[in-house]
Design a protein around this motif. Structure first.
Motif, short mmCIF file in Angstrom:
data_model
loop_
_atom_site.label_atom_id
_atom_site.label_comp_id
_atom_site.label_asym_id
_atom_site.label_seq_id
_atom_site.Cartn_x
_atom_site.Cartn_y
_atom_site.Cartn_z
N SER A 1 0.00 2.15 -3.27
CA SER A 1 -0.08 0.73 -3.59
C SER A 1 0.71 -0.08 -2.58
CB SER A 1 0.46 0.47 -4.99
OG SER A 1 -0.40 1.02 -5.95
N HIS A 2 0.33 -1.34 -2.46
CA HIS A 2 0.99 -2.26 -1.53
C HIS A 2 1.63 -3.41 -2.29
CE1 HIS A 2 -1.00 -0.03 1.59
NE2 HIS A 2 -2.19 -0.31 1.07
N ARG A 3 2.75 -3.91 -1.77
CA ARG A 3 3.46 -5.02 -2.40
C ARG A 3 2.82 -6.33 -1.93
NH1 ARG A 3 7.63 -5.18 -5.25
NH2 ARG A 3 8.35 -3.11 -4.63
N GLY B 1 0.59 -9.58 6.97
CA GLY B 1 -0.11 -8.42 6.46
C GLY B 1 -1.58 -8.46 6.84
N GLU B 2 -2.31 -7.52 6.29
CA GLU B 2 -3.73 -7.41 6.61
C GLU B 2 -4.52 -7.14 5.34
OE1 GLU B 2 -6.64 -4.50 9.22
OE2 GLU B 2 -4.49 -4.53 9.65
N VAL B 3 -5.66 -7.80 5.23
CA VAL B 3 -6.58 -7.57 4.12
C VAL B 3 -7.97 -7.29 4.68
CG1 VAL B 3 -5.32 -9.01 2.47
CG2 VAL B 3 -7.17 -10.02 3.81
N VAL C 1 1.47 -7.53 1.82
CA VAL C 1 0.85 -8.81 2.14
C VAL C 1 1.70 -9.95 1.58
CG1 VAL C 1 -1.16 -10.27 1.61
CG2 VAL C 1 -1.50 -7.89 2.24
N VAL C 2 1.78 -11.05 2.33
CA VAL C 2 2.36 -12.30 1.85
C VAL C 2 1.28 -13.36 1.96
CG1 VAL C 2 4.15 -14.06 2.19
CG2 VAL C 2 4.67 -11.64 2.63
N ILE C 3 1.07 -14.09 0.86
CA ILE C 3 0.07 -15.16 0.86
C ILE C 3 0.72 -16.48 0.48
CG2 ILE C 3 -1.91 -13.68 0.38
CD1 ILE C 3 -1.71 -14.54 -2.56
#
Length: 120
Positions: free
Chosen positions: A4-6, A54-56, A87-89
């Motif tokens: 999992s990713h934060r 980050g990357e999506v 990822v940061v959004i």
């Protein structure tokens, strides 16, 4: 099994975990966040956010919920975006204060079973 990713919302303390095959929107809802969305299919753009880091990977890169200008500015649709790392959004990119806040009780009510005896 994949790690999992934060996921973090810029400018706030809210973080949650998201599996690589899950969308940012789905994982956030499961984590108890009240995230803005309407269609969850990529058509309306209500879940639009800017990818800060980050990357999506998008499930539907040509989704009509984003314009070419949105894409050029690094905006993503959270309902179509699967993380490929942490990822940061920025969910407040539009200038509006969106309802990205904790609200697990609201999410639980959305999935409440229909009382017995009620018809569809």
């Amino acid at each position: 099994m994949s790690e999992s990713h934060r996921i973090r919302i810029a400018g706030g303390d809210d973080t949650w975990m998201c599996r690589p095959e899950e969308t940012l929107l789905h994982s956030g809802l499961v984590a108890g966040l009240r995230l803005p969305y309407e269609c969850s299919t990529g058509s309306c753009g209500s879940c639009r956010a800017r990818l800060v880091s980050g990357e999506v990977e998008s499930r539907w890169p040509e989704a009509p919920g984003l314009s070419g200008r949105d894409r050029a500015k690094g905006r993503i649709l959270c309902c179509q975006s699967e993380p490929r790392g942490d990822v940061v959004i920025d969910a407040h990119e539009s200038g509006e204060r969106l309802a990205w806040e904790r609200g697990a009780h609201d999410v639980a009510m959305e999935f409440r079973a229909r009382p017995s005896g009620m018809r569809s």
